[in-house]
Design an enzyme around this catalytic site. Sequence first.
Site, mmCIF file in Angstrom:
data_model
loop_
_atom_site.group_PDB
_atom_site.id
_atom_site.type_symbol
_atom_site.label_atom_id
_atom_site.label_comp_id
_atom_site.label_asym_id
_atom_site.label_seq_id
_atom_site.Cartn_x
_atom_site.Cartn_y
_atom_site.Cartn_z
ATOM 1 N N ASP A 192 -52.081 41.105 -47.364
ATOM 2 C CA ASP A 192 -52.880 41.310 -46.126
ATOM 3 C C ASP A 192 -54.137 40.447 -46.637
ATOM 4 O O ASP A 192 -54.525 40.565 -47.703
ATOM 5 C CB ASP A 192 -53.274 42.659 -45.936
ATOM 6 C CG ASP A 192 -53.890 42.917 -44.514
ATOM 7 O OD1 ASP A 192 -53.219 42.588 -43.562
ATOM 8 O OD2 ASP A 192 -54.937 43.239 -44.236
ATOM 9 N N ARG A 245 -55.249 33.981 -52.454
ATOM 10 C CA ARG A 245 -53.781 34.434 -52.377
ATOM 11 C C ARG A 245 -53.388 33.922 -53.859
ATOM 12 O O ARG A 245 -52.689 34.823 -54.367
ATOM 13 C CB ARG A 245 -52.946 33.780 -51.478
ATOM 14 C CG ARG A 245 -51.838 34.281 -51.385
ATOM 15 C CD ARG A 245 -51.241 33.730 -49.978
ATOM 16 N NE ARG A 245 -51.855 34.384 -48.842
ATOM 17 C CZ ARG A 245 -52.623 33.825 -48.023
ATOM 18 N NH1 ARG A 245 -52.806 32.416 -48.334
ATOM 19 N NH2 ARG A 245 -53.305 34.245 -47.112
ATOM 20 N N HIS A 288 -46.635 30.256 -42.909
ATOM 21 C CA HIS A 288 -47.430 29.613 -43.812
ATOM 22 C C HIS A 288 -47.673 30.416 -45.039
ATOM 23 O O HIS A 288 -47.997 29.720 -46.243
ATOM 24 C CB HIS A 288 -48.782 29.411 -43.191
ATOM 25 C CG HIS A 288 -48.806 28.515 -41.795
ATOM 26 N ND1 HIS A 288 -48.589 27.182 -41.874
ATOM 27 C CD2 HIS A 288 -48.597 28.694 -40.634
ATOM 28 C CE1 HIS A 288 -48.484 26.680 -40.579
ATOM 29 N NE2 HIS A 288 -48.725 27.945 -40.036
HETATM 30 P P1 IMP Z 1 -52.671 38.999 -41.771
HETATM 31 O O1 IMP Z 1 -52.869 39.089 -43.204
HETATM 32 O O2 IMP Z 1 -51.407 38.572 -41.539
HETATM 33 O O3 IMP Z 1 -53.137 40.175 -41.090
HETATM 34 O O4 IMP Z 1 -53.541 37.726 -41.231
HETATM 35 C C1 IMP Z 1 -54.504 37.254 -41.803
HETATM 36 C C2 IMP Z 1 -55.248 36.155 -41.174
HETATM 37 O O5 IMP Z 1 -56.394 35.534 -42.057
HETATM 38 C C3 IMP Z 1 -54.510 35.004 -40.884
HETATM 39 O O6 IMP Z 1 -53.883 34.779 -39.495
HETATM 40 C C4 IMP Z 1 -55.338 33.598 -40.950
HETATM 41 O O7 IMP Z 1 -56.011 33.542 -39.737
HETATM 42 C C5 IMP Z 1 -56.466 34.165 -42.239
HETATM 43 N N1 IMP Z 1 -56.245 33.751 -43.356
HETATM 44 C C6 IMP Z 1 -55.542 34.512 -44.455
HETATM 45 N N2 IMP Z 1 -55.296 33.720 -45.382
HETATM 46 C C7 IMP Z 1 -56.075 32.505 -45.257
HETATM 47 C C8 IMP Z 1 -55.656 31.172 -45.823
HETATM 48 O O8 IMP Z 1 -55.505 31.085 -46.812
HETATM 49 N N3 IMP Z 1 -56.525 30.294 -45.047
HETATM 50 C C9 IMP Z 1 -56.819 30.505 -44.038
HETATM 51 N N4 IMP Z 1 -56.974 31.453 -43.270
HETATM 52 C C10 IMP Z 1 -56.499 32.453 -43.704
#
Ligand code: IMP
Length: 197
Positions: free
Chosen positions: A70, A183, A12
């Site tokens: 991250d 992001r 995603h």
């Molecule tokens: P990581 O950066 O892969 O450790 O995971 C970040 C987590 O934050 C993701 O698995 C999502 O659950 C959540 N997350 C990060 N960005 C978004 C976004 O744009 N929408 C919804 N959830 C997000």
Amino acid sequence: MKTYVLASQNKHKAKEIKQILGGDFNIITMDEAGLDNFKIIEDGKTFEENAAKKASQVFQRLKIPTIADDSGLCVDHLGGRPGIYTSRFAGENATDEMNISKLLKELEGAPINERGAEFVCAVALIENSAEDIKIFKGTCRGYIIEEKRGNNGFGYDPVFYYPEYSATLAELGDDIKNKISHRYKALKAFSDYLKMS
Ligand code: IMP
């Protein structure tokens, strides 16, 4: 057009990052760069540290310009949790569904003025050397509502309400989300930096 490998297994995120940067940069995934099943260790204490660690592990293997993201959710009523533990809030292999349920349970009874929340994104860039890492950050503020709304996006989008559009990020759809999100803001700072350097 310069090529960057994206140090992430999250499809995603990869889709959003390609949509945001697509016109100006060639972004390839780790699989596309020939690095399948590579386990990235994520044991930093901050978003910035984790993004830097992800970028550095992949750069050391591939030696091509690398970006990593991250991100996570910091909720006011929870003193900033889940923060760097956002993806594993409900446990190591938690699904989005399980994470959202845990969040809504912890916020049960909390009034709207305590449900403020911020998505945070740190993007790390390595161009030539793992010793030279640039970090770009973006945030997006909103509220956690009491039940899910909308089918777009991923993660916590269905419960993250964005007041300026009176909708959750999952109701808004990619086109709008990718112009207001944490992001997008971090990647905008990244691309502005590259255009100036
Ligand atoms: P990581 O950066 O892969 O450790 O995971 C970040 C987590 O934050 C993701 O698995 C999502 O659950 C959540 N997350 C990060 N960005 C978004 C976004 O744009 N929408 C919804 N959830 C997000």
